[in-house]
Enzyme design. Structure first.
Site, PDB file in Angstrom:
ATOM      1  N   HIS A  37       7.019  39.175   3.253  1.00 30.59           N
ATOM      2  CA  HIS A  37       8.162  38.270   2.607  1.00 30.59           C
ATOM      3  C   HIS A  37       9.612  38.606   3.392  1.00 30.59           C
ATOM      4  O   HIS A  37       9.769  39.376   4.034  1.00 30.59           O
ATOM      5  CB  HIS A  37       8.449  39.356   1.351  1.00 30.59           C
ATOM      6  CG  HIS A  37       9.784  39.242   0.424  1.00 30.59           C
ATOM      7  ND1 HIS A  37       9.658  38.187  -0.404  1.00 30.59           N
ATOM      8  CD2 HIS A  37      10.997  39.789   0.652  1.00 30.59           C
ATOM      9  CE1 HIS A  37      10.997  37.922  -0.979  1.00 30.59           C
ATOM     10  NE2 HIS A  37      11.822  38.855  -0.335  1.00 30.59           N
ATOM     11  N   GLY A  75       0.841  -1.043  -0.108  1.00 29.78           N
ATOM     12  CA  GLY A  75       0.092  -0.032   0.108  1.00 29.78           C
ATOM     13  C   GLY A  75       0.677   1.286   0.070  1.00 29.78           C
ATOM     14  O   GLY A  75       1.447   1.525   0.835  1.00 29.78           O
TER      15      GLY A  75
HETATM   16  P1  NAD Z   1      -5.119   4.089   1.946  1.00 27.86           P
HETATM   17  O1  NAD Z   1      -6.352   3.746   1.766  1.00 27.86           O
HETATM   18  O2  NAD Z   1      -4.675   5.526   2.167  1.00 27.86           O
HETATM   19  O3  NAD Z   1      -4.022   3.453   1.147  1.00 27.86           O
HETATM   20  C1  NAD Z   1      -4.102   2.163   1.139  1.00 27.86           C
HETATM   21  C2  NAD Z   1      -3.444   1.566  -0.081  1.00 27.86           C
HETATM   22  O4  NAD Z   1      -3.143   0.319  -0.046  1.00 27.86           O
HETATM   23  C3  NAD Z   1      -4.452   1.726  -1.377  1.00 27.86           C
HETATM   24  O5  NAD Z   1      -3.779   2.814  -2.230  1.00 27.86           O
HETATM   25  C4  NAD Z   1      -4.732   0.638  -1.824  1.00 27.86           C
HETATM   26  O6  NAD Z   1      -4.948   0.495  -3.396  1.00 27.86           O
HETATM   27  C5  NAD Z   1      -3.560  -0.334  -1.394  1.00 27.86           C
HETATM   28  N1  NAD Z   1      -3.764  -1.562  -1.595  1.00 27.86           N
HETATM   29  C6  NAD Z   1      -4.865  -2.468  -0.749  1.00 27.86           C
HETATM   30  N2  NAD Z   1      -4.800  -3.723  -1.113  1.00 27.86           N
HETATM   31  C7  NAD Z   1      -3.532  -3.916  -1.562  1.00 27.86           C
HETATM   32  C8  NAD Z   1      -2.847  -4.970  -2.232  1.00 27.86           C
HETATM   33  N3  NAD Z   1      -3.103  -6.333  -1.886  1.00 27.86           N
HETATM   34  N4  NAD Z   1      -1.488  -4.835  -2.686  1.00 27.86           N
HETATM   35  C9  NAD Z   1      -1.031  -3.634  -3.018  1.00 27.86           C
HETATM   36  N5  NAD Z   1      -1.901  -2.631  -2.613  1.00 27.86           N
HETATM   37  C10 NAD Z   1      -3.029  -2.551  -1.952  1.00 27.86           C
HETATM   38  O7  NAD Z   1      -4.806   3.773   3.431  1.00 27.86           O
HETATM   39  P2  NAD Z   1      -3.884   3.837   4.523  1.00 27.86           P
HETATM   40  O8  NAD Z   1      -2.347   4.527   4.285  1.00 27.86           O
HETATM   41  O9  NAD Z   1      -3.574   2.598   5.717  1.00 27.86           O
HETATM   42  O10 NAD Z   1      -4.495   5.016   5.789  1.00 27.86           O
HETATM   43  C11 NAD Z   1      -5.645   4.502   6.286  1.00 27.86           C
HETATM   44  C12 NAD Z   1      -6.620   5.519   6.575  1.00 27.86           C
HETATM   45  O11 NAD Z   1      -6.139   6.441   7.902  1.00 27.86           O
HETATM   46  C13 NAD Z   1      -6.837   6.693   5.504  1.00 27.86           C
HETATM   47  O12 NAD Z   1      -8.157   6.934   5.492  1.00 27.86           O
HETATM   48  C14 NAD Z   1      -5.889   7.850   5.898  1.00 27.86           C
HETATM   49  O13 NAD Z   1      -6.438   9.053   5.301  1.00 27.86           O
HETATM   50  C15 NAD Z   1      -5.865   7.637   7.324  1.00 27.86           C
HETATM   51  N6  NAD Z   1      -4.641   8.233   7.773  1.00 27.86           N
HETATM   52  C16 NAD Z   1      -4.318   9.724   7.557  1.00 27.86           C
HETATM   53  C17 NAD Z   1      -3.060  10.183   7.652  1.00 27.86           C
HETATM   54  C18 NAD Z   1      -2.891  11.431   7.538  1.00 27.86           C
HETATM   55  O14 NAD Z   1      -3.924  12.393   7.678  1.00 27.86           O
HETATM   56  N7  NAD Z   1      -1.805  12.057   7.344  1.00 27.86           N
HETATM   57  C19 NAD Z   1      -2.147   9.455   8.416  1.00 27.86           C
HETATM   58  C20 NAD Z   1      -2.511   8.139   8.288  1.00 27.86           C
HETATM   59  C21 NAD Z   1      -3.522   7.423   8.282  1.00 27.86           C
END
Ligand code: NAD
Length: 478
Positions: A451, A188
């Site tokens: 600035h 991911g």
């Molecule tokens: P995400 O949905 O952002 O990303 C997960 C990714 O994993 C996706 O792009 C998906 O296509 C991929 N994926 C899924 N199954 C797969 C596979 N079998 N093989 C390869 N790729 C695969 O989820 P996340 O990064 O785990 O974050 C979870 C949640 O937590 C999100 O909603 C995010 O917004 C939130 N979060 C936010 C922040 C922030 O605001 N900075 C930080 C951490 C988490």
């Protein structure tokens, strides 16, 4: 201790604890039930965000950024930074101390605001009653005029890559390693994958991210996503798009991964693997059948636009309901629900919730992307300004990225602001504020920015909408 309250809140993450404090501020007798245990084995407030998410990851992003900057950038500034060493145990302890201070800070806020904290697991019964299984083994049933459910979310697990909490871990466990893995794989390349991948790459790991989608950061404006992908690859993050992981197994020599790419099945061996494929709502066992709480097919609590659930007097907020899984979204829902319970008028503007990826440079955006506008057939104008043309960014050696503003071609109202660059997480607040006040790009263009600042890039991007940015060569203007 009475068992009757004005409000019972289940969950003390950023949605629940903020709702609890606001309820108490509004004079309501409030109790917050939470079952989280901190790393030290003691009950801790703050949920995932404070204990195993936003805050600890930002602490490690900061420490690892220093480590890399000292090694890579200091010499060019004439700063001899020889013999830099890494003590992971100290880095992890420092992160834990930050977490502990903040979670204790919430306990103090509860005390000073008069919020009661029940340490145990809450389950919604009928008629706004909540059964609490306390950590000391006792059971207690409490009742209230209103209940707010804020149970949060947990990492999605993959059957094809079962966690062993040593070699194959989730995002929480990857914040506690006291040794840098030689080869790190991440399933991911979403927000968590990129943030954790950045931490461990800066500390010395060889990081490979396997992302099933063909499009990088599909929820972001694609011009910005492309700019970010270029930076990440330049930094050494090995990002494979269109790579769907099929299996991961722990062997003697590491974790063996197989994944499918457009043309073939491929394999990869790493020392450690993080599964970062999204999060799911923590709603299992949250309510008995008698509570009549409706969940959707993915386990999210069904709510209307005012966060009311199917159960009378019961609200739900944060990651366990529709909308982005973001701490600030949950907190605002918590505040709005508290205020509505108290008889005030309060709304959450779901259109203007900023998203941030805390890599370096950061990525941040609010409003609509260019792809969304195209799909909706909206006529828009674009203003771009690269940080390479900003004096302050140059002085800071932070020239990667750009600010992009999209405005309505007819009304000039700002429809979206997208930033890839240093401090994007801070800069985006200016865009959110402007958009809350329905600003036009001309409003931003006519605002005086100090600035030299990185913020001037926002000003120049607004000027660029009308082809009058000052620090862009005439030949490069549209
Ligand atoms: P995400 O949905 O952002 O990303 C997960 C990714 O994993 C996706 O792009 C998906 O296509 C991929 N994926 C899924 N199954 C797969 C596979 N079998 N093989 C390869 N790729 C695969 O989820 P996340 O990064 O785990 O974050 C979870 C949640 O937590 C999100 O909603 C995010 O917004 C939130 N979060 C936010 C922040 C922030 O605001 N900075 C930080 C951490 C988490």
């Amino acid at each position: 201790m009475s068992n009757n309250y004005d409000v019972i809140i289940i969950g003390a993450g950023p949605a629940g604890y903020v709702a609890a404090i606001r309820c108490a501020q509004l004079g309501m007798k409030t109790v917050c039930v939470d079952n989280w245990f901190g790393k030290n084995g003691q009950p801790a407030l703050g949920g995932t965000c404070l204990n195993a998410g936003c805050i600890p990851s930002k602490a490690l992003l900061e420490s690892s950024h220093w480590y890399e900057k000292l090694q890579q950038d200091a010499p060019a500034l004439g700063i001899a930074a020889n013999g830099i060493t890494l003590d992971m145990a100290v880095m992890i302890n420092s992160k834990d101390a930050i977490v502990s201070d903040l979670t204790q800070g919430i306990a103090t806020l509860f005390t000073t605001n008069g919020v009661e904290w029940l340490q145990g697991r809450g389950q919604l019964l009928s008629d706004r009653q909540v059964q609490v299984s306390l950590h000391d083994g006792k059971q207690q049933t409490i009742t209230a005029g209103h209940v707010i459910l804020a149970p949060g979310s947990a990492p999605v697990q993959l059957a094809i890559a079962p966690l062993d909490n040593d070699r194959i871990v989730d995002s929480a466990a990857a914040l506690d390693w006291t040794e840098v893995p030689g080869r790190l794989g991440i399933i991911g390349a979403g927000v968590i994958g990129l943030e954790l991948g950045s931490v461990w790459r800066r500390l010395g790991a060889e990081v490979t991210l396997l992302e099933a989608q063909d499009v990088f950061l599909s929820m972001a404006d694609q011009q910005i996503a492309k700019s970010a992908l270029k930076s990440f690859r330049k930094q050494g993050l090995d990002i494979h798009l269109g790579a769907c992981v099929k299996s991961a197994a722990v062997m003697d020599d590491g974790v063996h991964i197989t994944y499918e790419n457009t043309d073939a099945e491929k394999s990869l061996t790493v020392d450690r693997l993080i599964v970062a494929v999204g999060r799911q709502p923590c709603t299992e066992g949250l309510a008995t059948a008698e509570a009549e709480l409706v969940l959707d097919e993915h386990g999210y609590i069904h709510v209307d636009e005012a966060c009311c659930t199917s159960a009378p007097g019961v609200y739900a907020v944060g990651d366990a309901v529709r909308g982005p899984m973001l701490a600030h979204k949950g907190s605002e829902e918590g505040i709005a629900v508290a205020e509505r319970i108290a008889g005030h008028h309060s709304e959450v503007n779901y259109e203007l919730i900023a998203s941030v990826v805390y890599t370096h440079p950061e990525i941040a955006w609010v409003g609509r992307t260019e792809e969304m506008l195209k799909q909706a057939g909206v006529d828009y104008r674009t203003g771009l300004f690269p940080f390479a043309a900003s004096g302050r960014a140059r002085a800071m050696q932070e020239t990667d990225g750009m600010v992009k503003i999209l405005s309505d071609a007819v009304t000039d109202r700002v429809l979206g602001v997208h930033i890839h660059g240093a401090s994007a997480s801070e800069l985006i607040a200016q865009a959110v504020t402007a958009m809350e006040f329905d600003a036009s790009s001309e409003d931003i263009a006519r605002t005086i920015f100090a600035h030299p600042t990185l913020s001037e890039a926002l000003h120049e991007a607004a000027l660029a909408i009308d082809n009058r940015a000052i620090h862009i060569a005439r030949s490069r203007r549209r």
